[in-house]
Design a protein around this motif. Structure first.
Motif, PDB file in Angstrom:
ATOM      1  N   PHE A  76      48.229  33.129  51.165  1.00 14.97           N
ATOM      2  CA  PHE A  76      48.071  34.537  51.518  1.00 14.97           C
ATOM      3  C   PHE A  76      48.443  35.430  50.339  1.00 14.97           C
ATOM      4  CE2 PHE A  76      49.225  38.624  53.267  1.00 14.97           C
ATOM      5  CZ  PHE A  76      48.193  38.863  54.158  1.00 14.97           C
ATOM      6  N   ALA A  77      49.567  35.135  49.673  1.00 15.88           N
ATOM      7  CA  ALA A  77      50.004  35.944  48.533  1.00 15.88           C
ATOM      8  C   ALA A  77      48.980  35.895  47.397  1.00 15.88           C
ATOM      9  CB  ALA A  77      51.372  35.472  48.043  1.00 15.88           C
ATOM     10  N   MET A  78      48.445  34.707  47.113  1.00 13.80           N
ATOM     11  CA  MET A  78      47.435  34.598  46.056  1.00 13.80           C
ATOM     12  C   MET A  78      46.178  35.373  46.434  1.00 13.80           C
ATOM     13  SD  MET A  78      47.757  30.787  44.440  1.00 13.80           S
ATOM     14  CE  MET A  78      47.945  29.821  45.923  1.00 13.80           C
ATOM     15  N   GLY A  79      45.778  35.306  47.696  1.00 10.87           N
ATOM     16  CA  GLY A  79      44.603  36.055  48.138  1.00 10.87           C
ATOM     17  C   GLY A  79      44.810  37.560  48.101  1.00 10.87           C
ATOM     18  N   ALA A  80      46.056  37.987  48.328  1.00  5.03           N
ATOM     19  CA  ALA A  80      46.355  39.421  48.349  1.00  5.03           C
ATOM     20  C   ALA A  80      46.538  40.004  46.955  1.00  5.03           C
ATOM     21  CB  ALA A  80      47.612  39.676  49.180  1.00  5.03           C
ATOM     22  N   PHE A  81      47.116  39.238  46.038  1.00  2.00           N
ATOM     23  CA  PHE A  81      47.528  39.805  44.755  1.00  2.00           C
ATOM     24  C   PHE A  81      46.755  39.317  43.536  1.00  2.00           C
ATOM     25  CE2 PHE A  81      51.552  39.991  47.308  1.00  2.00           C
ATOM     26  CZ  PHE A  81      51.519  41.361  47.499  1.00  2.00           C
ATOM     27  N   LEU A  82      45.938  38.288  43.666  1.00  2.24           N
ATOM     28  CA  LEU A  82      45.169  37.796  42.523  1.00  2.24           C
ATOM     29  C   LEU A  82      43.691  38.133  42.687  1.00  2.24           C
ATOM     30  CD1 LEU A  82      46.679  34.209  42.079  1.00  2.24           C
ATOM     31  CD2 LEU A  82      47.207  36.266  40.759  1.00  2.24           C
ATOM     32  N   TRP A  83      43.022  38.343  41.558  1.00  2.00           N
ATOM     33  CA  TRP A  83      41.576  38.521  41.591  1.00  2.00           C
ATOM     34  C   TRP A  83      40.929  37.181  41.918  1.00  2.00           C
ATOM     35  CZ3 TRP A  83      39.524  43.230  41.455  1.00  2.00           C
ATOM     36  CH2 TRP A  83      40.275  44.264  40.911  1.00  2.00           C
ATOM     37  N   PRO A  84      39.753  37.179  42.533  1.00  2.00           N
ATOM     38  CA  PRO A  84      39.083  35.914  42.851  1.00  2.00           C
ATOM     39  C   PRO A  84      38.917  35.002  41.623  1.00  2.00           C
ATOM     40  CG  PRO A  84      37.976  37.701  43.979  1.00  2.00           C
ATOM     41  CD  PRO A  84      39.013  38.328  43.075  1.00  2.00           C
ATOM     42  N   SER A  85      38.652  35.573  40.466  1.00  2.00           N
ATOM     43  CA  SER A  85      38.493  34.761  39.261  1.00  2.00           C
ATOM     44  C   SER A  85      39.811  34.084  38.876  1.00  2.00           C
ATOM     45  CB  SER A  85      37.994  35.615  38.095  1.00  2.00           C
ATOM     46  OG  SER A  85      38.915  36.646  37.811  1.00  2.00           O
ATOM     47  N   GLN A  86      40.951  34.700  39.187  1.00  2.00           N
ATOM     48  CA  GLN A  86      42.239  34.101  38.895  1.00  2.00           C
ATOM     49  C   GLN A  86      42.562  32.969  39.866  1.00  2.00           C
ATOM     50  OE1 GLN A  86      44.303  37.929  39.169  1.00  2.00           O
ATOM     51  NE2 GLN A  86      45.165  37.491  37.163  1.00  2.00           N
ATOM     52  N   ILE A  87      42.106  33.088  41.093  1.00  2.00           N
ATOM     53  CA  ILE A  87      42.366  32.063  42.114  1.00  2.00           C
ATOM     54  C   ILE A  87      41.558  30.807  41.807  1.00  2.00           C
ATOM     55  CG2 ILE A  87      42.123  31.473  44.542  1.00  2.00           C
ATOM     56  CD1 ILE A  87      42.575  34.452  45.165  1.00  2.00           C
ATOM     57  N   ASN A  88      40.305  30.978  41.404  1.00  2.00           N
ATOM     58  CA  ASN A  88      39.402  29.843  41.198  1.00  2.00           C
ATOM     59  C   ASN A  88      39.635  29.128  39.877  1.00  2.00           C
ATOM     60  OD1 ASN A  88      38.202  30.361  43.667  1.00  2.00           O
ATOM     61  ND2 ASN A  88      36.759  31.783  42.769  1.00  2.00           N
ATOM     62  N   ASN A  89      40.198  29.813  38.884  1.00  2.00           N
ATOM     63  CA  ASN A  89      40.466  29.183  37.594  1.00  2.00           C
ATOM     64  C   ASN A  89      41.768  28.436  37.630  1.00  2.00           C
ATOM     65  OD1 ASN A  89      38.141  30.250  36.528  1.00  2.00           O
ATOM     66  ND2 ASN A  89      39.144  32.002  35.600  1.00  2.00           N
ATOM     67  N   LYS A  90      41.809  27.332  37.001  1.00  2.00           N
ATOM     68  CA  LYS A  90      43.058  26.536  36.961  1.00  2.00           C
ATOM     69  C   LYS A  90      43.508  26.393  35.546  1.00  2.00           C
ATOM     70  CE  LYS A  90      46.163  23.771  38.678  1.00  2.00           C
ATOM     71  NZ  LYS A  90      47.235  24.129  39.447  1.00  2.00           N
TER      72      LYS A  90
END
Length: 90
Positions: A76-90
Motif C-alpha cells: 500500500f505504501a509503495m502504491g501510494a508514494f512511488l511512481w508506477p515506474s519506480q514500483i516496476n523497476n528493480k
C-alpha cells in the motif's frame, strides 16, 4: 532512520475560526488542519526493508489506513508514494 515510536513532523493550525452566516444559531466553527510537511522520499528498496512500526507511522502520518499484515502495508505504501515506474523497476 530512527527507531522507536512515531514522531509528529506535521504542520498544525489550531483554532482557526470561521464566521457563521447566521443559519447555524450563531455558533462559530473551529478547524484543525494537519498535513505533513514533506512528501516521503523513500525508494522501493527502503519500503521493502522498512520495519512494520515505521510503515504504521508513515501511513498514520498521512491519514492512510493502517490495515493488514506487513506485506499489505508495504504494498500500500509503495502504491501510494512511488511512481508506477519506480514500483516496476528493480
Amino acid at each position: 532512520m530512527t527507531t522507536g515510536g512515531c514522531q509528529d513532523s506535521s504542520y498544525k493550525l489550531n483554532g482557526l475560526q470561521s464566521k457563521s452566516n447566521g443559519n447555524h444559531g450563531g455558533n462559530s466553527n473551529f478547524v484543525c488542519f494537519k498535513m505533513p510537511l514533506h512528501y516521503p522520499r523513500y525508494k522501493k528498496e527502503d519500503y521493502e526493508t522498512m520495519p512494520e512500526w515505521q510503515l504504521d507511522c508513515l501511513l498514520k502520518q498521512y491519514g492512510l489506513p493502517v490495515m493488514g499484515d506487513v506485506a499489505d502495508k508495504r504494498s500500500f505504501a509503495m502504491g501510494a508514494f512511488l511512481w508506477p515506474s519506480q514500483i516496476n523497476n528493480k
